[in-house]
Design a protein around this motif. Structure first.
Motif, short mmCIF file in Angstrom:
data_model
loop_
_atom_site.label_atom_id
_atom_site.label_comp_id
_atom_site.label_asym_id
_atom_site.label_seq_id
_atom_site.Cartn_x
_atom_site.Cartn_y
_atom_site.Cartn_z
N HIS A 172 110.45 84.92 5.70
CA HIS A 172 110.36 86.22 4.99
C HIS A 172 109.57 87.21 5.27
CE1 HIS A 172 112.89 83.15 2.21
NE2 HIS A 172 113.37 84.31 1.90
N GLY A 173 108.87 86.97 6.37
CA GLY A 173 107.98 88.35 6.94
C GLY A 173 106.78 88.06 6.64
N PHE A 174 106.32 87.04 5.84
CA PHE A 174 104.69 87.02 5.80
C PHE A 174 104.14 86.29 7.00
CE2 PHE A 174 106.63 87.15 1.56
CZ PHE A 174 106.09 87.91 0.65
N SER A 175 102.71 86.80 7.12
CA SER A 175 102.12 86.37 8.24
C SER A 175 101.70 85.02 7.88
CB SER A 175 101.13 87.04 8.53
OG SER A 175 100.06 87.31 7.55
N PRO A 176 101.61 83.74 8.75
CA PRO A 176 100.91 82.68 8.78
C PRO A 176 99.53 82.77 8.59
CG PRO A 176 101.70 82.89 10.82
CD PRO A 176 102.14 83.95 10.24
N GLY A 177 99.16 81.86 7.51
CA GLY A 177 97.66 81.71 7.53
C GLY A 177 97.26 80.33 7.10
N VAL A 178 96.32 80.19 6.20
CA VAL A 178 96.06 78.64 5.69
C VAL A 178 97.03 78.19 4.74
CG1 VAL A 178 94.27 77.31 4.50
CG2 VAL A 178 93.52 79.31 6.13
N LEU A 179 97.40 77.02 5.06
CA LEU A 179 98.27 76.44 4.11
C LEU A 179 97.56 75.34 3.64
CD1 LEU A 179 102.19 75.75 4.49
CD2 LEU A 179 100.68 73.66 3.90
N MET A 180 97.60 75.14 2.10
CA MET A 180 96.99 73.78 1.39
C MET A 180 97.98 72.93 0.80
SD MET A 180 94.34 76.44 -0.56
CE MET A 180 93.54 77.47 0.01
N ILE A 181 97.93 71.74 1.27
CA ILE A 181 98.82 70.75 0.70
C ILE A 181 98.16 70.21 -0.42
CG2 ILE A 181 99.67 68.25 1.15
CD1 ILE A 181 99.77 69.01 4.11
N ASP A 182 98.56 70.43 -1.70
CA ASP A 182 98.19 69.94 -2.92
C ASP A 182 98.03 68.54 -3.27
OD1 ASP A 182 96.91 70.55 -5.77
OD2 ASP A 182 96.78 72.46 -4.56
N ASP A 183 97.63 68.11 -4.45
CA ASP A 183 97.53 66.72 -5.23
C ASP A 183 98.85 65.95 -5.01
OD1 ASP A 183 96.46 64.61 -6.44
OD2 ASP A 183 96.56 65.49 -8.59
N ASN A 184 98.49 64.70 -5.03
CA ASN A 184 99.41 63.60 -4.87
C ASN A 184 100.00 63.30 -3.68
OD1 ASN A 184 100.38 61.82 -6.48
ND2 ASN A 184 102.56 62.45 -7.00
N TRP A 185 99.34 63.60 -2.38
CA TRP A 185 99.76 63.11 -1.22
C TRP A 185 99.48 61.74 -0.67
CZ3 TRP A 185 95.48 61.61 1.42
CH2 TRP A 185 94.23 61.94 0.96
N ALA A 186 98.58 61.04 -1.67
CA ALA A 186 98.06 59.82 -1.32
C ALA A 186 98.81 58.85 -2.46
CB ALA A 186 96.77 59.57 -1.53
N ASP A 187 98.84 57.35 -2.27
CA ASP A 187 99.20 56.37 -3.14
C ASP A 187 98.35 56.46 -4.23
OD1 ASP A 187 101.30 55.33 -1.54
OD2 ASP A 187 99.69 54.38 -0.20
N TYR A 188 97.17 56.55 -4.23
CA TYR A 188 96.34 56.79 -5.58
C TYR A 188 94.72 57.23 -4.93
CZ TYR A 188 94.55 52.57 -3.29
OH TYR A 188 93.90 51.60 -2.55
N TYR A 189 94.06 57.62 -6.19
CA TYR A 189 92.88 58.40 -5.56
C TYR A 189 91.91 57.28 -5.01
CZ TYR A 189 95.36 61.97 -8.60
OH TYR A 189 96.20 62.80 -9.09
N GLY A 190 91.32 57.85 -4.03
CA GLY A 190 90.39 57.03 -3.08
C GLY A 190 91.08 56.44 -2.07
N ARG A 191 92.43 56.45 -1.82
CA ARG A 191 93.32 55.96 -0.75
C ARG A 191 93.48 57.07 0.09
NH1 ARG A 191 95.14 51.93 2.64
NH2 ARG A 191 97.30 52.15 3.18
N PHE A 192 92.57 56.98 1.29
CA PHE A 192 92.64 58.04 2.18
C PHE A 192 93.69 57.75 3.39
CE2 PHE A 192 88.85 59.16 0.01
CZ PHE A 192 88.84 60.50 -0.10
N ASP A 193 95.00 58.12 3.19
CA ASP A 193 96.26 57.92 3.97
C ASP A 193 97.23 58.76 3.40
OD1 ASP A 193 96.18 56.95 6.51
OD2 ASP A 193 95.44 54.98 6.02
N PHE A 194 98.20 59.21 3.99
CA PHE A 194 99.31 59.97 3.30
C PHE A 194 100.45 58.68 2.89
CE2 PHE A 194 97.92 63.58 5.64
CZ PHE A 194 98.53 64.56 4.94
#
Length: 541
Positions: A172-194
């Motif tokens: 859509h013609g926007f320049s790439p920049g910083v992309l932030m992946i937000d909350d709920n990428w892990a199984d639970y909070y404290g679990r550091f893996d996708f």
């Protein structure tokens, strides 16, 4: 005895007033300090999320203890007459009867009146207590728009839709920049893996985003989900905050504190414990190296989430726990915080708290971001364009397109601008074109923004400034809908549903974005301001 106490109080107040008039700095240890407010003197500071109520009015009251106002805060107040108040500890302050009353619980308070205006008050405080470190966050945060997956995906963060969102940005013609992946990428909070059910190849996803020109940040918080494997491990190692109701010393504490936050109930990391801090940092490093990430969005960390009676490795106030969360971001040039305590001058990116999709909240952006500057938080991003408080989007069949475009205009010449709701999804073709025109306008000012970002890292001066900061003694104390970008450009976005607005020019010769020359001081009424126009006035002399 009561009469003697009253007379003693009067003598102290009289002496304090005399010393302040002489420009003498005082360091007082007291339960309460009363500072006289002179006629016409206005006070600002303390809490970013209260800035739309500034300058403080009669009856205003706020207690900083265990309360950062859901955004950035600092134990600093500054006045238009050059005074500042600072304490290393949180305090309560009240305005009334031509007095500013500071209640400390016995902590030392510094009162300095050596300046003559707001700018001098701020710079004097900055030099003494939160001097700039000479470092910048990752410059991509300034030079290109940022993109956050929150509003588009909310809790359904997943590999397929994140890639689709990134592709749509570019197509859509926007320049790439910083992309932030937000909350709920892990199984639970404290679990550091996708989580595997949503991210089949997380490293490959990040590599794809890199090839498209993005840098990638990942949302993290200091919370640990209870009754999980990680929780049990951290409880055993004593890396968590403990419930203070037992009154046990830390070595005997065995029941972790469980706090309520917007996603439920969790335990909280204890960063007064160096080993706990190292553990958390090692998890971040594992994620960065394993999945090729570039940095982290450090959410939560509000002082409000740290119980006042919590048992920790080292005794600390809730505010100090919040500050320690901020220390982790210094490992990563690509960082972002939404809550902070007493970290002015650091190369940390702050974001204004999530705003509702409303005109009232749009009008808060300017006073909030300029007040962040008065607390030493210069590398600040306004909230997501159109608002980031997802609850205000629920149940809406469509957004207010005019509000989205005006929000983009308001952000365009701030230090950073961040999209979340995809403009190509929520806007008509013409309104999308207006937003793209505004991002193109920003690109023309990026060299000037970067010039002042680099200066700010050295001098501590704000990149964006309130009108009264730059033009003292010209009656700009109450102006909240204009700001200065550096010393040269006055920005006056439309922040109401009405297309007409009054623009107050300070003294000097000004050239508008439409090429007209005006000599200030002068009030201009701009009628029918198009959606794709951001009124900007350049100071010529």
């Amino acid at each position: 005895m009561e009469l003697m106490n009253r007379m003693s109080t009067l003598v102290i107040k009289s002496t304090l007033a005399t010393l302040l008039l002489l420009g003498i700095s005082l360091d007082l240890a007291a339960q309460q300090v009363t500072i006289p407010v002179s006629k016409g003197e206005k006070w600002f500071g303390g809490v970013v999320n209260e800035a739309h109520l500034m300058p403080f009015k009669e009856g205003y009251d706020f207690d900083l203890y265990a309360n950062t106002g859901t955004n950035q805060a600092s134990p600093l107040l500054v006045s238009t007459r050059g005074k500042f108040v600072w304490s290393e500890e949180p305090f309560r302050f009240t305005v009334g009867n031509d007095q500013l009353i500071i209640s400390t619980g016995g902590a030392s308070v510094v009162i300095d009146s050596s300046g003559t205006n707001l700018r001098e008050a701020y710079l004097n405080a900055s030099k003494r207590f939160f001097a700039p470190k000479g470092e910048l966050p990752d410059t991509l945060l300034f030079t290109s728009p940022q993109y956050n997956t929150w509003i588009e995906l909310v809790y359904n963060q997943n590999q397929k839709d994140i890639i689709a969102y990134a592709k749509a940005i570019v197509s859509h013609g926007f320049s790439p920049g910083v992309l932030m992946i937000d909350d709920n990428w892990a199984d639970y909070y404290g679990r550091f893996d996708f989580r595997k059910d949503r991210f089949g190849d997380a490293a490959g996803m990040v590599d794809t985003l890199h090839r498209m020109g993005f840098k990638v940040m990942l949302w993290v918080s200091p919370f640990i989900s209870p009754d999980t494997e990680v929780f049990r491990e951290l409880k055993e190692k004593k890396f968590l905050l403990y419930d203070g109701s037992s009154k046990k010393p830390w070595v005997e504490a065995d029941r972790p504190a469980i706090v309520s936050w917007w996603n439920g109930y969790s335990a909280v990391m204890d960063f007064t414990n160096p080993e706990a801090r190292n553990w958390f940092h090692n998890q971040l490093e594992y994620m960065r190296k394993t999945y090729h990430l570039d940095g982290f969005k450090f959410d939560a960390g509000d002082a409000e989430f740290y119980a006042t009676d919590a048992i920790s490795f080292r005794e600390a106030s809730p505010n100090e726990h919040s500050r320690l969360w901020g220390e982790l971001g210094k490992y990563y040039p690509l960082n972002e915080y939404r809550a902070m305590w007493k970290m002015g001058g650091e190369p940390l990116v702050q974001r204004l708290r999530d705003k509702q999709h409303s005109w009232d909240d749009l009008r808060k952006l300017i006073p909030h971001i300029t007040t962040a500057g008065l607390l030493g938080y210069q590398f600040t991003c306004p909230d997501m364009i159109g608002g980031g408080e997802y609850g205000s989007f629920i149940g809406r069949d469509k957004l207010d397109e005019r509000l989205v475009v005006r929000s983009a205009a308001c952000s365009a010449l701030m230090p950073m601008m961040q999209f979340s709701a995809a403009p190509w999804r929520v806007l008509s073709e013409s309104n999308l074109a207006a937003v793209k025109k505004l991002t193109a306008l920003r690109a023309r000012y990026v060299p000037y923004i970067m010039e002042f970002a680099r200066l700010s890292a050295i001098t501590g001066e704000p990149i964006v400034r309130s009108m009264v900061y730059e033009f003292p003694d010209q009656n700009f104390e109450e102006v909240q809908d204009q700001f200065m970008l550096g010393k040269k450009y006055m920005v006056a976005p439309v922040v109401t549903v009405d297309n007409t607005r009054k623009i107050k020019l300070p003294s000097g010769v000004w050239k508008s974005d439409e090429g007209e020359i005006f000599e200030g001081p002068k009030v201009i009424v701009a009628h029918d301001v198009p959606l794709d126009r951001l009124p900007v006035f350049e100071l010529m002399e």
